[in-house]
Design a protein around this motif. Structure first.
Motif, PDB file in Angstrom:
ATOM      1  N   ARG A 143       0.822  -1.213   0.000  1.00 47.15           N
ATOM      2  CA  ARG A 143       0.000   0.000   0.000  1.00 47.15           C
ATOM      3  C   ARG A 143       0.855   1.263   0.000  1.00 47.15           C
ATOM      4  O   ARG A 143       0.353   2.351  -0.247  1.00 47.15           O
ATOM      5  CB  ARG A 143      -0.925   0.008   1.225  1.00 47.15           C
ATOM      6  CG  ARG A 143      -1.978  -1.081   1.177  1.00 47.15           C
ATOM      7  CD  ARG A 143      -2.761  -1.148   2.471  1.00 47.15           C
ATOM      8  NE  ARG A 143      -3.605   0.006   2.669  1.00 47.15           N
ATOM      9  CZ  ARG A 143      -4.865   0.121   2.247  1.00 47.15           C
ATOM     10  NH1 ARG A 143      -5.406  -0.862   1.559  1.00 47.15           N
ATOM     11  NH2 ARG A 143      -5.569   1.198   2.492  1.00 47.15           N
ATOM     12  N   ASP A 193      -7.099  -4.001   4.510  1.00 48.67           N
ATOM     13  CA  ASP A 193      -7.354  -4.795   3.317  1.00 48.67           C
ATOM     14  C   ASP A 193      -7.216  -6.271   3.673  1.00 48.67           C
ATOM     15  O   ASP A 193      -6.442  -6.650   4.568  1.00 48.67           O
ATOM     16  CB  ASP A 193      -6.370  -4.414   2.213  1.00 48.67           C
ATOM     17  CG  ASP A 193      -6.903  -4.696   0.814  1.00 48.67           C
ATOM     18  OD1 ASP A 193      -7.980  -5.315   0.697  1.00 48.67           O
ATOM     19  OD2 ASP A 193      -6.234  -4.316  -0.168  1.00 48.67           O
ATOM     20  N   SER A 199      -9.539  -0.703  -6.087  1.00 53.78           N
ATOM     21  CA  SER A 199      -9.755  -1.025  -4.679  1.00 53.78           C
ATOM     22  C   SER A 199     -11.191  -0.815  -4.231  1.00 53.78           C
ATOM     23  O   SER A 199     -11.629  -1.408  -3.241  1.00 53.78           O
ATOM     24  CB  SER A 199      -8.841  -0.160  -3.797  1.00 53.78           C
ATOM     25  OG  SER A 199      -9.209   1.202  -3.879  1.00 53.78           O
ATOM     26  N   VAL A 207     -12.801  -5.337  -5.714  1.00 56.01           N
ATOM     27  CA  VAL A 207     -12.905  -5.764  -4.319  1.00 56.01           C
ATOM     28  C   VAL A 207     -14.357  -5.895  -3.896  1.00 56.01           C
ATOM     29  O   VAL A 207     -15.091  -4.899  -3.813  1.00 56.01           O
ATOM     30  CB  VAL A 207     -12.154  -4.782  -3.394  1.00 56.01           C
ATOM     31  CG1 VAL A 207     -12.255  -5.256  -1.942  1.00 56.01           C
ATOM     32  CG2 VAL A 207     -10.690  -4.670  -3.819  1.00 56.01           C
ATOM     33  N   SER A 210     -16.299  -3.586  -1.065  1.00 59.76           N
ATOM     34  CA  SER A 210     -15.653  -2.284  -0.932  1.00 59.76           C
ATOM     35  C   SER A 210     -16.692  -1.177  -0.852  1.00 59.76           C
ATOM     36  O   SER A 210     -17.870  -1.369  -1.149  1.00 59.76           O
ATOM     37  CB  SER A 210     -14.721  -2.039  -2.118  1.00 59.76           C
ATOM     38  OG  SER A 210     -15.441  -2.075  -3.333  1.00 59.76           O
ATOM     39  N   SER A 213      -3.432   2.129  -2.651  1.00 63.42           N
ATOM     40  CA  SER A 213      -4.824   2.546  -2.504  1.00 63.42           C
ATOM     41  C   SER A 213      -4.843   3.940  -1.899  1.00 63.42           C
ATOM     42  O   SER A 213      -4.485   4.119  -0.738  1.00 63.42           O
ATOM     43  CB  SER A 213      -5.583   1.562  -1.596  1.00 63.42           C
ATOM     44  OG  SER A 213      -6.917   1.946  -1.420  1.00 63.42           O
TER      45      SER A 213
END
Length: 602
Positions: free
Chosen positions: A34, A199, A352, A378, A381, A598
């Motif tokens: 990340r 995550d 993401s 995802v 999300s 992200s």
């Protein structure tokens, strides 16, 4: 950007914090993708033990204890600097005055300056420049006033303005307390303990059972279980979902870098994207989850970075099918300044599903009455929950900061979406879709990108040009080059070459020209001649080598396919060229400097 990890075991007897510490350190390692510049952990026992260090996770590993120390619960963090430069003091976790509360935080606290002034006036002392540090001091104030731990945590959160995900541990407490507002947090329900993270890959090796925390919800993780409540304190039931990602998908599988692994995973990712959505005999595409969408009067695509390039590609497809479509940078999207109503479909393209600018644009569109759709990777999300519809690209976990397989999957998903909304599907289109995985594999097996990268790795700059549907891929190819090589790279339509960029072309600036069947080959060859006259080397990415061989110094071949898909194939060669150039230069390919996977702040 930034990564949170939290854990409490199910055991209620005393246990070594080495077990907790191992879980936290493993989780931080899994969140390195990340982007971060410091890291730290906090273990709650009779007191709170905090270990944090500027730099790589390896720096933190050197300072954590080796021997067993009793512990009840823990939190950890990888920080990407916003308020204050990278330093030991600015690293998370942050504590209150007496060190009995430790907090980690992602996001931005917009009113932190006012809160800090208030707390300092009351006698609180601060050790960092961060906005985060106000949180433990706010909690401390409520505890001193007689509040219990949970009430103090809630009162502190109620004072915050901005976007945030927060987790805290307390001395003498076995619980981790957490909440979120416009910044992701996911809970993991395991047999041996309960997890929270920014995550899923942070705890995927321990459990695939997850709960996606929603805005303004609070979570308490203790040995007794997980309790989720709303802002008023009312307990709510949240569905437990099974993540279908294999834990091995989040590993390198023998590759030197995640990026190379993920480039090579593109055939499988695209097979997953189209699985169950095409009928080759009938020449149709059917996306079950989008059955409720009618043909819109207009389409707006909102996105950032690589996803924006996929949106540019899709906008052309929609326009070719008769639907006016425009791609917007999500950070520049002003729904009040463009025509938008119930006949407008606003598509948020986000790998993401947590990209702050894209979520902001989608929320603005929702407020103005537009229909919204998320195209994301995802499940669960924020984008998937907050839009009217969602289409998953099914690419599997992508760890490298530089997006590769998710870009290809976004292109494929958006091409299928275009074919259904415009009714411009055909047997040739479906055949092209079904052939893509094998064609990409042939590029991976036969590409000459490695040897070309060896020749031009020390160039001053790189220019990537294309026309029509290949113009967005030229932008993406240049983005990949600059992200991981740290070299200057520009991408633009071939026709724009002579309107300024040609002044920068020299014998030390290779020009990568995308010449495919859907391009105007004659005009592209004209562009190649323009740079050749300035002694610049030309690398052609083409499905027609016989047409360009007299004008190119090097050729990267792609198979012939339906015109909609040549940009997808061309992009694979550009990915490989960027990767091998960066590898030759010895760059940090998976974690390029200053970048995050992200981006959850605006």
């Amino acid at each position: 950007m930034c990564g949170i990890i939290g854990y409490t075991p199910t055991r209620t007897d005393h246990h070594s914090n080495r077990d907790i510490l191992n879980v936290l350190m493993d989780g931080l390692s899994d969140l390195e993708y990340r982007g971060y510049d410091s890291a730290g952990v906090a273990i709650a026992n009779a007191s709170v033990s905090v270990y944090k260090r500027n730099g790589e996770l390896s720096e933190l590993e050197e300072m954590v204890p080796n021997g067993p120390i009793d512990g009840y619960a823990g939190i950890g963090h990888t920080r990407w600097s916003t308020h204050g430069p990278p330093s030991d003091e600015n690293a998370h976790p942050h504590t209150d005055c007496d060190g009995s509360v430790a907090v980690v935080h992602n996001g931005i606290i917009e009113n932190y300056r006012v809160l800090r002034d208030e707390l300092e006036a009351a006698g609180h002392e601060f050790d960092s420049e961060t906005d985060t540090e106000v949180i433990p001091h706010l909690i401390e104030t409520s505890l001193e006033q007689g509040a219990d731990i949970e009430t103090a945590f809630r009162r502190a959160i109620d004072r915050l303005n901005g976007s945030f995900a927060v987790a805290a541990v307390f001395s003498g407490s076995e619980a981790v307390y957490a909440t979120r507002n416009q910044s992701p947090l996911v809970l993991g329900i395991g047999d041996d303990g309960y997890h929270l993270a920014s995550d899923v890959p942070a705890f995927l090796e321990y459990t695939d059972q997850v709960v996606y925390l929603q805005d303004d919800q609070f979570a308490k993780l203790s040995p007794a279980g997980v309790e989720i409540s709303d802002k008023r304190g009312t307990v709510v039931d949240m569905p437990v979902k099974t993540v279908e990602w294999d834990p091995e998908e989040a590993g390198k599988s023998g590759y030197d870098h995640y990026m190379l692994k993920e480039i090579n995973e593109q055939p499988r990712a695209i097979r997953n994207c189209i699985r169950g959505r095409t009928d080759e005999m009938a020449g149709t595409v059917s996306i079950d989850e989008l059955d409720g969408i009618d043909r819109p009067k207009r389409i707006h695509l909102v996105s950032c970075g690589t996803s924006y390039h996929a949106s540019l590609y899709a906008a052309r497809l929609f326009r070719a099918g008769g639907i006016p479509a425009t791609a917007f940078y999500a950070s520049e999207y002003d729904a009040g300044a463009v025509p938008i109503d119930g006949d407008t479909l606003v598509i948020g393209v986000t790998q993401s599903g947590e990209t702050a600018d894209t979520l902001g644009a989608l929320r603005d569109a929702n407020r103005r009455g537009a229909e919204t759709l998320a195209v994301t990777n995802v499940v669960g999300s924020s984008a998937s929950r907050e839009t009217d519809h969602v289409m998953y690209i099914r690419a599997g976990p992508e760890i490298s900061v530089a997006a590769t397989k998710t870009f290809a999957s976004q292109q494929v998903a958006l091409a299928m979406l275009s074919s259904t909304l415009t009714d411009e599907c055909s047997r040739e289109f479906v055949e092209g879709l079904r052939a893509l995985p094998d064609q990409i594999q042939s590029i991976l097996d036969q590409s000459r990108a490695t040897e070309i990268a060896d020749v031009y790795a020390n160039s001053d700059a790189y220019f990537v040009i294309g026309r029509g549907y290949s113009a967005p891929v030229a932008l993406e190819g240049a983005l990949k080059m600059k992200e991981i090589t740290y070299k200057h790279a520009e991408g633009f339509p071939g026709g724009e070459l002579k309107h300024g960029p040609l002044a920068l072309v020299t014998e030390r600036t290779p020009v990568i020209a995308i010449v495919t069947g859907e391009s105007n080959a004659e005009e592209m060859i004209g562009n190649m001649k323009e740079v050749e006259a300035r002694e610049a080397p030309v690398i052609a990415v083409t499905d027609s080598p016989d047409v360009v061989e007299n004008y190119a110094d090097h050729i990267l071949r792609i198979p012939q396919t339906a015109w909609q898909f040549t940009p997808i194939l061309a992009n694979v060669q550009l990915q490989l060229l960027a990767y091998w150039t960066a590898n030759q230069l010895g760059r940090s390919i998976d974690k390029p400097r200053n970048l995050a996977k992200s981006v959850t702040v605006k």
